[in-house]
Design a protein around this motif. Structure first.
Motif, mmCIF file in Angstrom:
data_model
loop_
_atom_site.group_PDB
_atom_site.id
_atom_site.type_symbol
_atom_site.label_atom_id
_atom_site.label_comp_id
_atom_site.label_asym_id
_atom_site.label_seq_id
_atom_site.Cartn_x
_atom_site.Cartn_y
_atom_site.Cartn_z
ATOM 1 N N VAL A 168 0.622 -0.935 0.091
ATOM 2 C CA VAL A 168 0.169 0.399 -0.187
ATOM 3 C C VAL A 168 0.801 0.920 0.068
ATOM 4 O O VAL A 168 0.402 2.343 -0.029
ATOM 5 C CB VAL A 168 -1.048 0.566 1.396
ATOM 6 N N GLY A 169 2.360 1.814 -0.566
ATOM 7 C CA GLY A 169 3.179 2.777 -0.344
ATOM 8 C C GLY A 169 3.705 2.829 1.279
ATOM 9 O O GLY A 169 4.231 3.947 1.620
ATOM 10 N N LYS A 170 3.805 1.471 2.028
ATOM 11 C CA LYS A 170 4.508 2.185 3.669
ATOM 12 C C LYS A 170 6.242 2.898 2.457
ATOM 13 O O LYS A 170 6.549 3.666 3.698
ATOM 14 C CB LYS A 170 4.316 1.051 3.558
ATOM 15 N N THR A 171 6.819 1.144 2.539
ATOM 16 C CA THR A 171 7.855 1.740 2.414
ATOM 17 C C THR A 171 7.992 3.131 1.196
ATOM 18 O O THR A 171 9.218 3.783 1.597
ATOM 19 C CB THR A 171 8.833 0.517 1.102
ATOM 20 N N HIS A 172 7.450 3.550 0.229
ATOM 21 C CA HIS A 172 7.525 3.967 -0.486
ATOM 22 C C HIS A 172 7.880 6.122 0.218
ATOM 23 O O HIS A 172 8.519 6.098 0.562
ATOM 24 C CB HIS A 172 6.384 4.423 -1.777
ATOM 25 N N LEU A 173 6.270 5.448 1.048
ATOM 26 C CA LEU A 173 6.214 6.898 2.033
ATOM 27 C C LEU A 173 7.636 7.069 3.308
ATOM 28 O O LEU A 173 7.939 8.137 3.470
ATOM 29 C CB LEU A 173 4.829 6.588 2.727
ATOM 30 N N LEU A 174 7.885 5.502 3.377
ATOM 31 C CA LEU A 174 9.279 6.402 4.594
ATOM 32 C C LEU A 174 10.471 6.735 3.928
ATOM 33 O O LEU A 174 10.636 7.740 4.529
ATOM 34 C CB LEU A 174 10.137 4.746 4.858
ATOM 35 N N GLN A 286 -3.416 4.763 10.033
ATOM 36 C CA GLN A 286 -3.537 3.205 8.241
ATOM 37 C C GLN A 286 -3.195 3.732 7.423
ATOM 38 O O GLN A 286 -3.715 5.344 6.752
ATOM 39 C CB GLN A 286 -4.926 2.505 8.851
ATOM 40 N N ILE A 287 -2.790 3.046 6.164
ATOM 41 C CA ILE A 287 -2.565 3.124 5.201
ATOM 42 C C ILE A 287 -3.207 1.857 4.178
ATOM 43 O O ILE A 287 -3.218 1.201 4.638
ATOM 44 C CB ILE A 287 -1.377 3.212 4.245
ATOM 45 N N SER A 288 -4.615 2.879 4.039
ATOM 46 C CA SER A 288 -5.264 1.380 3.613
ATOM 47 C C SER A 288 -5.458 1.394 1.863
ATOM 48 O O SER A 288 -4.798 1.567 1.094
ATOM 49 C CB SER A 288 -7.090 1.976 3.767
ATOM 50 N N PRO A 289 -5.018 0.213 1.887
ATOM 51 C CA PRO A 289 -5.686 0.164 -0.167
ATOM 52 C C PRO A 289 -5.853 1.549 -0.308
ATOM 53 O O PRO A 289 -7.442 1.759 -0.279
ATOM 54 C CB PRO A 289 -5.713 -1.072 -0.392
ATOM 55 N N PRO A 290 -5.358 1.713 -1.951
ATOM 56 C CA PRO A 290 -6.132 2.722 -2.695
ATOM 57 C C PRO A 290 -7.219 2.221 -3.542
ATOM 58 O O PRO A 290 -7.703 1.143 -3.705
ATOM 59 C CB PRO A 290 -4.838 2.774 -3.765
ATOM 60 N N GLN A 320 -9.384 -1.553 -12.561
ATOM 61 C CA GLN A 320 -10.562 -2.747 -12.366
ATOM 62 C C GLN A 320 -9.599 -3.832 -11.610
ATOM 63 O O GLN A 320 -10.593 -4.442 -11.381
ATOM 64 C CB GLN A 320 -10.967 -2.557 -13.211
ATOM 65 N N GLN A 321 -8.546 -3.833 -12.084
ATOM 66 C CA GLN A 321 -7.790 -5.088 -11.700
ATOM 67 C C GLN A 321 -8.254 -5.584 -10.071
ATOM 68 O O GLN A 321 -7.790 -4.305 -10.069
ATOM 69 C CB GLN A 321 -6.492 -5.715 -12.536
ATOM 70 N N PRO A 322 -8.420 -6.653 -9.975
ATOM 71 C CA PRO A 322 -8.633 -7.032 -8.742
ATOM 72 C C PRO A 322 -8.142 -6.790 -7.411
ATOM 73 O O PRO A 322 -7.618 -7.744 -7.249
ATOM 74 C CB PRO A 322 -9.519 -8.164 -8.252
ATOM 75 N N THR A 323 -6.649 -6.086 -7.817
ATOM 76 C CA THR A 323 -5.728 -6.106 -6.842
ATOM 77 C C THR A 323 -6.033 -4.355 -6.327
ATOM 78 O O THR A 323 -5.720 -3.388 -6.698
ATOM 79 C CB THR A 323 -4.265 -6.642 -7.320
ATOM 80 N N GLU A 324 -5.359 -4.478 -5.017
ATOM 81 C CA GLU A 324 -5.096 -3.127 -4.007
ATOM 82 C C GLU A 324 -3.496 -2.637 -3.869
ATOM 83 O O GLU A 324 -3.471 -2.228 -3.693
ATOM 84 C CB GLU A 324 -6.034 -3.021 -3.209
ATOM 85 N N ASN A 325 -2.453 -3.674 -4.161
ATOM 86 C CA ASN A 325 -1.372 -4.561 -3.813
ATOM 87 C C ASN A 325 -1.188 -2.988 -5.147
ATOM 88 O O ASN A 325 -1.106 -3.486 -6.588
ATOM 89 C CB ASN A 325 -0.734 -5.540 -3.580
ATOM 90 N N ILE A 326 -0.272 -1.974 -4.737
ATOM 91 C CA ILE A 326 0.488 -0.877 -5.598
ATOM 92 C C ILE A 326 1.804 -1.901 -6.645
ATOM 93 O O ILE A 326 1.968 -1.906 -7.486
ATOM 94 C CB ILE A 326 0.547 0.427 -5.007
ATOM 95 N N ARG A 327 2.207 -2.397 -5.245
ATOM 96 C CA ARG A 327 3.641 -3.030 -6.362
ATOM 97 C C ARG A 327 2.896 -4.125 -7.522
ATOM 98 O O ARG A 327 3.482 -4.118 -8.513
ATOM 99 C CB ARG A 327 4.245 -4.287 -4.938
ATOM 100 N N GLU A 328 1.801 -4.949 -6.953
ATOM 101 C CA GLU A 328 1.453 -6.067 -8.471
ATOM 102 C C GLU A 328 0.985 -5.042 -9.692
ATOM 103 O O GLU A 328 1.376 -5.629 -10.838
ATOM 104 C CB GLU A 328 0.012 -6.963 -7.528
ATOM 105 N N LEU A 462 -17.042 -5.264 -3.833
ATOM 106 C CA LEU A 462 -17.444 -5.943 -5.527
ATOM 107 C C LEU A 462 -15.822 -6.592 -5.566
ATOM 108 O O LEU A 462 -16.238 -7.886 -6.742
ATOM 109 C CB LEU A 462 -17.942 -4.644 -6.167
ATOM 110 N N PHE A 463 -15.049 -6.061 -5.355
ATOM 111 C CA PHE A 463 -13.944 -6.886 -6.376
ATOM 112 C C PHE A 463 -12.990 -7.500 -5.174
ATOM 113 O O PHE A 463 -11.838 -8.634 -4.951
ATOM 114 C CB PHE A 463 -12.861 -5.147 -6.030
ATOM 115 N N ALA A 464 -13.213 -7.730 -3.628
ATOM 116 C CA ALA A 464 -12.830 -8.628 -3.154
ATOM 117 C C ALA A 464 -13.023 -9.911 -3.079
ATOM 118 O O ALA A 464 -14.390 -10.301 -3.613
ATOM 119 C CB ALA A 464 -13.955 -8.360 -1.399
#
Lengths: 464, 381
Positions: A168-174, A286-290, A320-328, A462-464
Motif C-alpha cells: 500500500v506504499g509504506k516503504t515509499h512513504l518512509l 493506517q494506510i488503507s489499500p488505494p 479495475q484489476q482486482p488487486t489493491e497491491n500497488i506493487r502488483e 465488489l472486488f473482494a
C-alpha cells in the motif's frame, strides 16, 4: 561424562519445585567448580545462597547421587552478577561529527572554495519522493502526518507509526519522508533501515565481537530514523532490547522516528509491552489499500515514470484489476512496458487484456461482476430491497442506494444510461444521468466523506 | 506469639517496611512482612525484595515469642483503619489475630521458614560514617538524576567514591543529566561503591521517619559493607537496611563535567523556576524542548515554548550574564528538577555552546553541581 551436572540438577529440580521458586532462587546460579566428589555452586547473592543451602541442599544431593551414582558433596559461594555494559547517552556520546571536506581544486583562483558537507550514506532510495506519492482517500491522513513530520522532525508526531497491508506504499512513504527531510536539512543524518537489516547488523556485531559502539553510533546518532517492517522484530528478544534502547536514545533526544509495519503494534506477536506502548506513544496511522480513483492516479503516474503511453481505457482497465497491491500494479505496468518495447507495438485495450490475461480468465471475469451482482451488493449494503430500488419511493434511504447503483453500473460496468434505467424499474435516461452526476459531484467536488466511504466499502465488496 | 504494641508505632513501621516490597517477584512470600517477637521485648519487622531489605526493631510487650509472616498490603491498610491506641497480635495456628479493643481481625499467614534469610551483619569492618542531615540533603540531590528505567542498570545506582578517609563524592546520571555532590565523611572504605538509587531513597525516608517510632535518633548514620563487599548495610537507630550493591563499572563521569565556558549566567533561582514552570505548560508533549535565550546585553533570559495543541508562551527573567548570547533547548523536566535540587537563592549557569553539557552550581556552594544536556531546537522551535 555429563556435560553440566548443575544444569541437569536444575532440570530435575524444575520437575519438583514451584516455578516461582526456581525463577527466584535458582535462575542465576552457576556451576563454579567441580571435583571428584564435590560441586561448588555460585549464587548471585546471599539470599539465594542461604535459601538453597538451608532448604534445598538435601534434595540437590539426592539428585546428584542419582546422576553420579555416588555420594556427592555440595557447597555454595556468593558470586555477584557483574553488570557489564557500555554506557551511552547524550552526556557520554561524542557529538555527531559532520565531516567536512574541501574539494581539491587545481584552479583555485577561478572557483571559490566552499565547504561541502559530504553526504552521509542514508540508504534512501531517491526514486521515492513525496511528489510521486499519490494521495487518495486511503492515505490522506498518513500523508498529512508525513508532511508535519517533514516540517517539524522530532517535534510533533514522534514516533510516527504507519501500518497497512503489503503493497500500500509504506516503504515509499518512509523513503519519501527521509528524502524530503534530507533535502530540507542537508546536515541531518537520515537513516533508513529495514528491521531485517537492523537485526542482521546487530547479529554481525555480536558474532564478530565488533565494537557495539559502532553499531549504536550508527543508529543512535541519526536525526531521523526510518524503520521498515518492524513486525519482523516479533519474537526476537535481544533485537527488541537493542531496538528499545535505540528508540529511547533517539526519542529522548527529540529525534524523529518513523516506523512502518504491516499491522498494529498490539497485533505483532511477542513484541515486548514496553515497545508496544512506545510505538503507540506517538501517532499511529493506517494506510488503507488505494481505492479505484487512487489506483487510477497511481497507474497514470507510474506509467508516465516508465514513459509508457496508456490510453484512458487501458488505465481504467488496469485500475479495475482486482488487486489493491500497488506493487502488483507496478508489476503489471512493467510487464506492459517490456511488451511494448519488445514488440514495438501500441498498447490498446485488447492487447493489454491479452498480455495481462492471456487465457481470458481475468479475475474480474471470474468474479463475474454483473448488474445483478452490483444491485445485490448495494441492496445488502444499504439494507434495502430491489423492490424499493426499482420503486417510486423518494426518501433519502432509498434515493442514495438507487443513485449509487446507477453510478456503479455506469462506472464499473460501463452500461449505457438507457440500460441502467431499464434495470432500475424503467426509469428515464435523464433520471439516470442526474443520479449518476449527483453521486459523482458529491464525491469529487463536494468531497462528501460519507458517500466516499460508502463507495469505498461497496467497491471493496465488489472486488473482494 | 503474643505481643502488645502501640498501634501508631506498628503502623508507621509496617508502612515503611512495606515500601521495599515490589511487585517484581512472583514468589508470594515476598509480598509479606515477617514479624518476629523475641524474649528481649522486641518486635522485629522484616521486608525484602532481595535487592533491598529492611529490618525494623520495635519495643513491645512480648508475652509469648514467635515468628510469622503477614500479607503486607492488607495488614498495613488494616492498621491504618484502626483508631485505638494499642493493638495486640496473637498467632493461633496459621492465623494471626489483630485485636484492638473490641475490633478483631484474623489474617491468613505464611510460615516464616519460606521467608528469605537476610545476609549476616556481624563483624563488619568496612564502615562509613556520615552526618545525618547532610546525608539526607545529599541523597535528595543525587537520586533524582539516576536512571529510572531499566535501560542501563548501572545508571540506576549512585556512585560513592572516596578521596582519602574524609571526603566522599556521590554521583548519579541517567546520561541526560548528572548530579555530583561532595561531602564530609569518616571512612575506611577505599574502593568505589554503586548503591541502587532506590535503596538510597528508602534510606532517606527512614532517616526522616525514624523519630516516629524510636526515641533515640542519632546525629550520624552508619553504612557498612558485607564480607565480600556486595551488600551494603545501613544502620540508624532501630532501622537496618540491606541493599545489594551494583557490581559494575561506573562511567567516567569526570570527562562529562565541562570546564570551558563561553557564557556565565547568574539568576535568581526561584524566579527562574517559575518562568520555566509556566513555559513548560506550553511544551505539551513530554520531553518537548523549551527554548531559553540568554541575552548578555539585555541582561535577561527569555524562556519560551510553543505547541500546536496548546499555544505559545514566553517569560523574561532578569539575569546577570557575562559572555556570548546563547539560545538553548532544554527538556523542561530536566532543567526544573536540576534547579529544584539546589537550595541557593542565586544559581550559576555556565554554558559552552548549544550542544555541550551545561553546568549548574550554587553561586556560593561549591560542593554540589548539576550537569544537564541541552536538546536540539528545531529551527522553527
Amino acid at each position: 561424562m555429563m556435560t553440566n551436572p548443575w544444569e541437569q540438577t536444575l532440570s530435575a529440580l524444575e520437575l519438583e519445585l514451584d516455578p516461582a521458586i526456581i525463577s527466584t532462587w535458582f535462575k542465576k546460579t552457576n556451576l563454579y567448580e567441580t571435583s571428584e566428589d564435590k560441586l561448588i555452586i555460585a549464587c548471585p547473592d546471599a539470599y539465594s545462597k542461604n535459601v538453597i543451602q538451608s532448604r534445598y541442599a538435601d534434595k540437590i544431593k539426592d539428585i546428584l547421587q542419582e546422576l553420579y551414582k555416588k555420594k556427592m558433596d555440595i557447597d555454595f559461594i556468593v558470586q555477584p552478577e557483574k553488570i557489564d555494559e557500555p554506557i551511552s547517552g547524550p552526556l557520554f556520546d561524542e557529538p555527531p561529527v559532520i565531516k567536512q571536506h574541501v574539494p581539491i581544486n587545481d584552479n583555485q583562483y577561478d572557483t571559490p572554495t566552499h565547504l561541502a558537507i559530504s553526504p552521509i550514506h542514508n540508504a534512501l532510495n531517491d526514486a521515492f519522493t513525496l511528489d510521486n506519492y499519490i494521495v487518495g482517500v486511503n492515505n490522506r491522513v498518513v500523508h498529512a502526518a508525513a508532511m508535519s513530520v517533514v516540517e517539524n522532525p522530532g517535534m510533533i508526531y514522534n514516533p510516527l507509526f504507519i501500518y497497512g497491508t503489503t503493497g500500500v506504499g509504506k516503504t515509499h512513504l518512509l523513503h519519501a519522508i527521509g528524502n524530503e527531510i534530507q533535502k530540507r536539512n542537508p546536515n541531518f543524518r537520515v537513516l533508513y533501515s529495514s528491521t531485517e537489516e537492523f537485526v542482521n547488523d546487530l547479529i554481525t556485531h555480536i558474532r564478530q565481537r565488533k565494537e557495539m559502539k559502532n553499531f549504536r553510533d550508527k543508529y543512535r546518532q541519526s536525526d531521523v530514523l526510518l524503520i521498515d517492517d518492524v513486525q519482523f522484530l516479533a519474537k526476537k528478544d535481544s533485537s527488541q532490547e537493542e531496538f528499545y534502547h535505540t528508540f529511547n536514545a533517539l526519542y529522548q533526544a527529540n529525534k524523529q522516528i518513523v516506523i512502518a509495519s504491516d499491522r498494529e503494534p498490539t497485533q505483532i506477536t511477542q513484541l515486548a509491552d514496553r515497545l508496544v506502548s512506545r510505538f503507540r506513544g506517538g501517532l499511529m496511522v493506517q494506510i488503507s489499500p488505494p481505492d479505484y480513483e487512487t489506483r487510477l492516479a497511481i497507474i497514470e503516474v507510474k506509467s508516465k515514470e516508465q514513459k509508457l503511453n496508456l490510453s484512458q481505457s487501458v488505465i481504467e482497465y488496469l485500475a479495475q484489476q482486482p488487486t489493491e497491491n500497488i506493487r502488483e500494479i507496478h508489476g503489471m505496468i512493467l510487464k506492459l512496458k517490456s511488451f511494448a518495447i519488445s514488440h514495438n507495438q501500441v498498447l490498446n485495450l485488447a492487447t493489454v487484456r491479452s498480455i495481462l490475461d492471456p487465457n481470458g480468465e481475468s479475475k474480474v471475469q471470474k468474479r463475474r461482476i454483473t448488474p445483478e451482482v452490483i444491485i445485490d451488493t448495494v441492496t445488502k449494503y444499504f439494507e434495502t430491497s430491489l423492490k424499493d430500488l426499482c420503486g417510486k419511493k423518494r426518501t433519502k434511504d432509498v434515493v442514495i442506494p438507487r443513485q449509487m447503483t446507477m453510478f456503479l453500473l455506469r462506472n464499473e460496468l460501463g452500461l449505457n444510461l438507457t440500460d441502467i434505467g431499464e434495470l432500475l424499474g424503467g426509469r428515464d435516461h435523464t433520471t439516470v444521468i442526474h443520479g449518476y452526476n449527483k453521486i459523482k459531484n458529491s464525491i469529487e467536488k463536494e468531497n462528501n466523506l460519507i458517500l466516499r466511504s460508502h463507495l469505498k466499502a461497496l467497491r471493496q465488496q465488489l472486488f473482494a | 506469639m503474643k505481643v502488645d504494641i502501640l498501634r501508631e508505632k506498628l503502623y508507621r513501621a509496617s508502612l515503611l517496611a512495606g515500601k521495599v516490597i515490589t511487585t517484581k517477584s512472583n514468589l508470594p512470600i515476598l509480598s509479606n512482612i515477617a514479624l518476629i517477637a523475641n524474649e528481649n521485648g522486641e518486635l522485629i519487622l522484616i521486608a525484602s525484595d532481595l535487592e533491598v531489605s529492611v529490618r525494623l526493631t520495635l519495643n513491645a510487650k512480648v508475652t509469648e515469642p514467635g515468628k510469622i509472616t503477614v500479607p503486607a498490603r492488607k495488614f498495613i491498610e488494616y492498621l491504618a483503619s484502626l483508631n485505638l491506641e494499642k493493638v495486640s497480635l496473637e498467632v493461633d495456628q496459621k492465623q494471626i489475630e489483630v485485636i484492638s479493643g473490641d475490633t478483631r481481625a484474623k489474617f491468613v499467614t505464611m510460615p516464616i521458614d519460606e521467608f528469605p534469610v537476610l545476609p549476616e551483619t556481624v563483624s563488619l569492618e568496612k564502615k562509613l560514617l556520615i552526618e545525618r542531615d547532610r546525608f539526607k540533603d545529599a541523597i535528595k540531590q543525587v537520586v533524582f538524576a539516576a536512571a529510572r528505567n531499566d535501560a542501563h542498570p548501572v545508571l540506576s545506582g549512585v556512585l560513592f567514591e572516596f578521596e582519602g578517609s574524609n571526603k566522599m563524592n556521590m554521583v548519579s546520571t541517567d546520561s541526560f543529566r548528572l548530579s555530583y555532590r561532595q561531602l564530609q565523611v569518616d571512612t575506611n572504605i577505599k574502593d568505589p561503591l554503586i548503591i541502587p538509587a532506590r535503596a538510597l531513597t528508602e534510606i532517606e525516608q527512614f532517616i526522616s521517619e525514624a523519630s516516629n517510632f524510636t526515641e533515640d535518633v542519632p546525629s550520624d548514620v552508619i553504612l557498612s559493607l558485607s564480607e565480600g563487599d556486595n551488600q551494603l548495610f545501613f544502620k540508624y537507630a532501630n532501622i537496618e537496611v540491606i541493599a545489594r550493591l551494583l557490581e559494575a563499572e561506573f562511567p567516567n563521569y569526570k570527562r562529562v563535567i565541562p570546564e570551558e565556558f563561553s557564557s556565565t549566567v547568574n539568576v535568581n533561582r526561584l524566579e527562574f523556576i517559575q518562568a520555566i514552570k509556566r513555559t513548560s505548560i506550553f511544551a505539551a508533549r513530554e520531553g518537548q524542548a523549551i527554548k531559553l535565550e540568554f541575552s548578555a546585553s539585555n541582561g535577561e533570559i527569555k524562556s519560551s515554548a510553543q505547541s500546536v495543541d496548546v499555544g505559545s508562551h514566553s517569560s523574561v527573567v532578569r539575569a546577570d550574564i557575562e559572555g556570548k548570547d546563547m539560545t538553548l533547548g532544554f527538556n523542561s523536566k530536566f532543567i526544573l528538577e536540576g534547579l529544584e535540587s539546589f537550595k541557593d537563592d542565586v544559581i550559576r549557569i555556565e554554558i559552552k555552546d548549544n550542544t555541550a553539557p551545561v553546568k549548574l552550581s550554587g553561586a556560593k556552594n561549591p560542593d554540589y553541581i548539576h550537569i544537564v544536556m541541552p536538546m536540539s531546537l528545531n529551527s522553527e522551535g
